[in-house]
Scaffold this motif. Structure first.
Motif, PDB file in Angstrom:
ATOM      1  N   ALA A  72       2.834 -48.662 -30.340  1.00 53.96           N
ATOM      2  CA  ALA A  72       1.778 -48.909 -31.329  1.00 53.96           C
ATOM      3  C   ALA A  72       0.399 -48.799 -30.679  1.00 53.96           C
ATOM      4  CB  ALA A  72       1.957 -50.292 -31.953  1.00 53.96           C
ATOM      5  N   LEU A  73       0.273 -49.297 -29.455  1.00 52.70           N
ATOM      6  CA  LEU A  73      -0.993 -49.173 -28.722  1.00 52.70           C
ATOM      7  C   LEU A  73      -1.405 -47.707 -28.619  1.00 52.70           C
ATOM      8  CD1 LEU A  73      -1.009 -51.473 -25.545  1.00 52.70           C
ATOM      9  CD2 LEU A  73      -2.660 -51.447 -27.401  1.00 52.70           C
ATOM     10  N   LEU A  74      -0.429 -46.855 -28.280  1.00 55.31           N
ATOM     11  CA  LEU A  74      -0.697 -45.426 -28.127  1.00 55.31           C
ATOM     12  C   LEU A  74      -1.073 -44.789 -29.452  1.00 55.31           C
ATOM     13  CD1 LEU A  74       2.018 -43.681 -25.942  1.00 55.31           C
ATOM     14  CD2 LEU A  74      -0.441 -43.720 -25.606  1.00 55.31           C
ATOM     15  N   VAL A  75      -0.236 -45.035 -30.455  1.00 52.22           N
ATOM     16  CA  VAL A  75      -0.366 -44.312 -31.713  1.00 52.22           C
ATOM     17  C   VAL A  75      -1.587 -44.785 -32.503  1.00 52.22           C
ATOM     18  CG1 VAL A  75       0.723 -43.869 -33.951  1.00 52.22           C
ATOM     19  CG2 VAL A  75       2.080 -43.833 -31.846  1.00 52.22           C
ATOM     20  N   TYR A  76      -1.744 -46.111 -32.597  1.00 50.68           N
ATOM     21  CA  TYR A  76      -2.744 -46.629 -33.528  1.00 50.68           C
ATOM     22  C   TYR A  76      -4.072 -46.962 -32.873  1.00 50.68           C
ATOM     23  CZ  TYR A  76       1.328 -46.982 -36.501  1.00 50.68           C
ATOM     24  OH  TYR A  76       2.452 -46.692 -37.204  1.00 50.68           O
ATOM     25  N   ILE A  77      -4.070 -47.257 -31.585  1.00 49.86           N
ATOM     26  CA  ILE A  77      -5.337 -47.617 -30.946  1.00 49.86           C
ATOM     27  C   ILE A  77      -5.899 -46.407 -30.205  1.00 49.86           C
ATOM     28  CG2 ILE A  77      -6.451 -49.127 -29.285  1.00 49.86           C
ATOM     29  CD1 ILE A  77      -5.550 -50.526 -31.827  1.00 49.86           C
ATOM     30  N   LEU A  78      -5.072 -45.774 -29.359  1.00 54.59           N
ATOM     31  CA  LEU A  78      -5.551 -44.582 -28.667  1.00 54.59           C
ATOM     32  C   LEU A  78      -5.483 -43.359 -29.577  1.00 54.59           C
ATOM     33  CD1 LEU A  78      -4.064 -45.150 -25.115  1.00 54.59           C
ATOM     34  CD2 LEU A  78      -6.431 -45.309 -25.847  1.00 54.59           C
ATOM     35  N   ASN A  79      -4.946 -43.560 -30.809  1.00 60.28           N
ATOM     36  CA  ASN A  79      -4.897 -42.513 -31.827  1.00 60.28           C
ATOM     37  C   ASN A  79      -4.150 -41.277 -31.351  1.00 60.28           C
ATOM     38  OD1 ASN A  79      -5.357 -41.721 -34.403  1.00 60.28           O
ATOM     39  ND2 ASN A  79      -7.352 -40.818 -33.996  1.00 60.28           N
ATOM     40  N   LYS A  80      -3.072 -41.518 -30.626  1.00 62.55           N
ATOM     41  CA  LYS A  80      -2.244 -40.398 -30.196  1.00 62.55           C
ATOM     42  C   LYS A  80      -1.162 -40.201 -31.247  1.00 62.55           C
ATOM     43  CE  LYS A  80      -3.955 -40.113 -25.886  1.00 62.55           C
ATOM     44  NZ  LYS A  80      -4.630 -38.952 -25.334  1.00 62.55           N
ATOM     45  N   GLY A  81      -1.560 -39.639 -32.371  1.00 62.76           N
ATOM     46  CA  GLY A  81      -0.652 -39.489 -33.507  1.00 62.76           C
ATOM     47  C   GLY A  81       0.617 -38.729 -33.160  1.00 62.76           C
ATOM     48  N   GLU A  82       0.551 -37.899 -32.120  1.00 60.10           N
ATOM     49  CA  GLU A  82       1.728 -37.072 -31.830  1.00 60.10           C
ATOM     50  C   GLU A  82       2.932 -37.901 -31.396  1.00 60.10           C
ATOM     51  OE1 GLU A  82      -0.515 -35.982 -27.856  1.00 60.10           O
ATOM     52  OE2 GLU A  82      -1.137 -37.073 -29.626  1.00 60.10           O
ATOM     53  N   TYR A  83       2.679 -39.155 -30.956  1.00 59.61           N
ATOM     54  CA  TYR A  83       3.805 -40.006 -30.548  1.00 59.61           C
ATOM     55  C   TYR A  83       4.476 -40.660 -31.742  1.00 59.61           C
ATOM     56  CZ  TYR A  83       2.004 -39.575 -25.819  1.00 59.61           C
ATOM     57  OH  TYR A  83       1.591 -39.085 -24.633  1.00 59.61           O
ATOM     58  N   HIS A  84       3.987 -40.343 -32.930  1.00 64.26           N
ATOM     59  CA  HIS A  84       4.446 -41.057 -34.105  1.00 64.26           C
ATOM     60  C   HIS A  84       5.946 -41.052 -34.336  1.00 64.26           C
ATOM     61  CE1 HIS A  84       4.552 -42.525 -38.193  1.00 64.26           C
ATOM     62  NE2 HIS A  84       3.549 -43.250 -37.750  1.00 64.26           N
ATOM     63  N   PRO A  85       6.640 -39.946 -34.053  1.00 64.39           N
ATOM     64  CA  PRO A  85       8.096 -39.953 -34.273  1.00 64.39           C
ATOM     65  C   PRO A  85       8.813 -41.045 -33.485  1.00 64.39           C
ATOM     66  CG  PRO A  85       7.311 -37.726 -33.913  1.00 64.39           C
ATOM     67  CD  PRO A  85       6.140 -38.623 -33.676  1.00 64.39           C
ATOM     68  N   LEU A  86       8.168 -41.601 -32.467  1.00 64.57           N
ATOM     69  CA  LEU A  86       8.838 -42.620 -31.646  1.00 64.57           C
ATOM     70  C   LEU A  86       8.703 -44.020 -32.244  1.00 64.57           C
ATOM     71  CD1 LEU A  86       7.557 -41.482 -28.130  1.00 64.57           C
ATOM     72  CD2 LEU A  86       9.709 -40.874 -29.227  1.00 64.57           C
ATOM     73  N   VAL A  87       7.821 -44.170 -33.245  1.00 63.44           N
ATOM     74  CA  VAL A  87       7.467 -45.514 -33.690  1.00 63.44           C
ATOM     75  C   VAL A  87       8.660 -46.281 -34.242  1.00 63.44           C
ATOM     76  CG1 VAL A  87       6.189 -46.802 -35.426  1.00 63.44           C
ATOM     77  CG2 VAL A  87       5.018 -45.115 -34.046  1.00 63.44           C
ATOM     78  N   ARG A  88       9.416 -45.648 -35.129  1.00 64.89           N
ATOM     79  CA  ARG A  88      10.467 -46.410 -35.805  1.00 64.89           C
ATOM     80  C   ARG A  88      11.520 -46.952 -34.841  1.00 64.89           C
ATOM     81  NH1 ARG A  88      11.795 -44.083 -41.856  1.00 64.89           N
ATOM     82  NH2 ARG A  88       9.811 -44.808 -42.696  1.00 64.89           N
ATOM     83  N   SER A  89      11.985 -46.097 -33.953  1.00 66.76           N
ATOM     84  CA  SER A  89      13.025 -46.596 -33.039  1.00 66.76           C
ATOM     85  C   SER A  89      12.424 -47.630 -32.079  1.00 66.76           C
ATOM     86  CB  SER A  89      13.690 -45.453 -32.278  1.00 66.76           C
ATOM     87  OG  SER A  89      12.725 -44.747 -31.542  1.00 66.76           O
ATOM     88  N   ALA A  90      11.125 -47.486 -31.766  1.00 64.26           N
ATOM     89  CA  ALA A  90      10.474 -48.464 -30.888  1.00 64.26           C
ATOM     90  C   ALA A  90      10.355 -49.815 -31.586  1.00 64.26           C
ATOM     91  CB  ALA A  90       9.104 -47.962 -30.465  1.00 64.26           C
TER      92      ALA A  90
END
Lengths: 377, 345
Positions: A72-90
């Motif tokens: 979440a830190l990566l995707v939502y704060i650093l705005n690295k949207g490309e990591y989004h597919p990893l969110v659910r399993s994380a």
């Protein structure tokens, strides 16, 4: 419709049954613990009141559950949207990690039936680091449920609710980043009050940032670890490109962690203890060499596309962070007063820990097979 | 992207960065606690103790504690060797380990080399107690007037953080009970409430265990330390300033320090001895402030009025909101299907 999908397939597979047996063994030991007391199963004693049920099941368990937080830190704060597919399993890993840590606490509490006093306004003691950790963890389990809710809502077709939830989700996500920042650092602060009883190799007021950063690292490591096992066990394609990029982030944070860790040791003049030739020193080097391994493996950019090296560095980091916690709270803990105390976990204690992690794997298998958690293959 | 990174750095400055400042030489500390105005305590003079263990028996009787058999199975009497869930007070002995067992009759009392000494172990009722600071549910309290550190089992959740944190290894949990509890010396608060002395001070025949106001006991200890060894001194019994007959004896060779005067912020149980205190199981490599000043220092810096977490949450919510908005927009542009838009998708 969704970019995620259930994996499907048979539920009662051989691995699933294997883990179920381990879980049953743990239940038998737990029955003994609740009927005859903690001493009947554990090797806890008057010198070592905390064993692996606290340090591995709770402290390591929640750090492993930091996958949701780290991504979440990566995707939502650093705005690295490309990591989004990893969110659910994380988030799922987080939910299980934290949920089962909560369960483990109840097993270890000597007076679990009075757990409610933690919420009783007249009793709570606001200076207690443990109170803060307890509240944060309880709140975070709730947050993880809400973060995971879209998966359930999607699965069972509550689109309306799902869209409503998405409007406030930014707030939930923000709370979901704040809470682990607080309690993962406080899990380090908790050791500070033990003072001289913990070796200077670990005792420092920098325990909070060190625990926080190592928990973030373990969170990043659990993502490729889980992804790799899922691809092997469930025969799914790997998200290699994404994981390679994540490895770059992991590398940078690991270097920062080690600079802080050794900078603190040098600054306090405690590094000499690392050459004392005793168990403390040995465990110190094992812990920190395991932090160095991923740096060696991932330093070369081309290595980061290599699944096996990625997996190895993830395992190394998970072990490093785990041993750091065990060292701080058990190995480096030397109660001075009253006798010559020793602690090594009993078979029953270890089987309960194994059983809890087995239960986690069972839940994971159940979830990814029936719910849209993993990215569509 | 650069903008986002800058935001992140700002957030870090509030959160992790703030925690990093704690590296500044144990600088993050709250004010040490002061001795309560009517603090009561005990002066244990190891040189006066004859090891009769009357205090142990009296303690068990006064607190309804069970006997504890250790060692040989056929020993049928109370033989605790350490504090435990069954024993709140124990007399231990130091002896010079280099002297072979066959020559132990030659050991001299209260001397480190070729000698031995007694030690009384129980709660020291710290001025700034770790257990009180650690306990999440106020099951450990310090009386604001008398300073007695008391455990309240009806609140306790059994987390054993007090056991883990106590620098003197005092609170113990009953591991072999299905519904165990924490046990520790409560300084016989129930007897003191009736105007009686703590059982161990009451029964001690030599005044080795002396009850009194902490400030008075400190003065008494300083008097003993100021007198030349070998000179005669009148040792009070039971309670300092009480009406029991004292006894006269020669001042022994004390270590010229009073343990508990400043160690870990001070304790209400004070120790005089003829051998080094670490030989008696008292930690000596300790600062003169309590460890709670360090943990609460960190906690108060980060969580005072919850301002820092609130600010951090506000920043996080803003950044997450903006970043998810952006990705929603770009998704809308590139893909007309919005059904996959959970907030976390």
């Amino acid at each position: 419709m969704s970019e995620h999908a259930p994996v499907g397939g048979k539920l009662l597979t051989k691995p699933f049954l294997f883990f179920a047996v381990l879980f049953m063994i743990a239940l038998a030991f737990l029955a003994t613990r609740f009927i005859f007391g903690l001493g009947s199963v554990t090797n806890l004693n008057d010198g070592y009141p905390w064993g692996i049920w606290i340090v591995i099941d709770v402290m390591v368990g929640t750090a492993l559950g930091c996958a949701g937080y780290s991504v979440a830190l990566l995707v939502y704060i650093l705005n690295k949207g490309e990591y989004h597919p990893l969110v659910r399993s994380a988030v799922l890993a987080g939910l299980f990690g934290y949920g089962l840590a909560g369960l483990a606490v109840m097993i270890d509490l000597g007076r679990y039936w009075q757990f409610y006093t933690l919420l009783w306004p007249g009793f709570i003691q606001v200076n207690s680091v443990m109170l803060e950790v307890a509240w944060c963890v309880m709140a975070y389990i709730a947050v993880l449920f809400v973060e995971f809710a879209p998966v359930l809502l999607e699965r069972f077709g509550f689109k309306n609710l799902q869209q409503k939830l998405s409007k406030v989700m930014f707030l939930i996500i923000a709370v979901g980043i704040l809470l682990p920042t607080m309690h993962q650092s406080s899990l380090g602060t908790m050791a500070v009050v033990a003072g001289y009883q913990i070796s200077d190799l670990w005792q420092t007021q920098l325990l909070p940032p060190l625990f926080l950063i190592s928990a973030i690292l373990m969170g990043y490591a659990i993502v490729p670890f889980e992804s790799m096992l899922a691809s092997m066990g469930l025969r799914r394609p790997m998200e290699t490109d994404l994981l390679a990029k994540l490895s770059g982030v992991t590398l940078a944070v690991t270097v920062f962690y080690l600079v802080l860790r050794f900078g603190d040791l040098l600054w306090r003049g405690a590094l000499g203890l690392a050459f004392a030739g005793n168990l403390d020193a040995l465990m110190f080097w094992i812990e920190n060499l395991l932090f160095v391994v991923p740096i060696l493996l991932l330093a070369k950019r081309s290595n980061r596309n290599h699944p096996r090296l990625m997996f190895l560095s993830a395992v190394s980091l998970l072990l490093a962070g785990s041993i750091y916690r065990i060292n701080t709270y058990i190995v480096g803990y030397h109660p001075f007063a009253g006798g010559d105390w020793h602690y090594f976990p009993s078979v029953g204690e270890m089987m309960v820990t194994v059983g809890i992690f087995s239960f986690e794997v069972m839940l994971y298998l159940l979830a990814v097979k029936t719910l849209p958690v993993l990215h569509r293959a | 992207m650069a903008l986002n990174r800058r935001d992140f750095l700002k957030l870090s400055a509030a959160g992790v960065g703030g925690a990093l400042c704690t590296g500044n030489a144990q600088a993050v500390q709250r004010e040490p606690k002061q001795l309560p105005p009517e603090a009561v305590g005990m002066l244990y003079d190891s040189t006066l103790c004859i090891g009769c263990k009357a205090c142990m028996a009296a303690c068990k009787a006064a607190n309804g504690m069970p006997p504890e058999q250790t060692g040989e199975a056929d020993i049928m009497w109370d033989t605790p060797i350490e504090l435990s869930g069954k024993t709140l007070n124990v007399i231990k002995v130091y002896r010079d380990e280099t002297v072979p067992v066959s020559e132990q009759a030659s050991l001299v009392k209260d001397q480190e080399k070729n000698g031995y000494a007694f030690m009384k172990r129980h709660c020291l009722h710290c001025v700034d107690p770790s257990c009180v600071s650690a306990c999440p549910v106020s099951a450990m309290t310090k009386d604001p007037l008398t300073g007695i550190v008391e455990h309240h089992k009806e609140r306790c959740i059994g987390c054993r953080y007090c056991v883990y944190g106590c620098p003197f290894g005092v609170p113990k949990y009953e591991y072999n009970e299905a519904f165990g509890q924490i046990q520790k010396c409560q300084f016989c608060a129930h007897l003191q409430a009736k105007g009686e002395l703590p059982a161990c001070c009451d029964v001690c025949p030599t005044g080795a265990t002396l009850f009194g106001k902490v400030t008075d006991l400190q003065a008494e200890a300083e008097r003993r330390l100021a007198i030349q060894p070998g000179e005669s001194y009148v040792f009070p019994r039971g309670k300092l300033g009480g009406d029991r007959p004292p006894h006269e004896a020669k001042i022994p060779k004390y270590r010229k320090e009073l343990y508990g005067d400043k160690e870990l912020g001070g304790t209400q149980i004070l120790y005089l001895a003829g051998v080094p205190f670490d030989k008696l199981g008292l930690p000596t490599n300790v600062p003169d402030y309590g460890y709670p000043t360090l943990t609460e220092g960190i906690q108060h810096m980060l969580y005072k009025w919850m301002i820092a977490p609130a600010v951090l949450l506000g920043g996080l919510a803003y950044v997450v909101h903006r970043n998810t908005q952006k990705s929603h927009e770009s998704e809308r542009q590139s893909d007309s299907d919005t059904s996959s838009e959970g907030g976390e998708s």
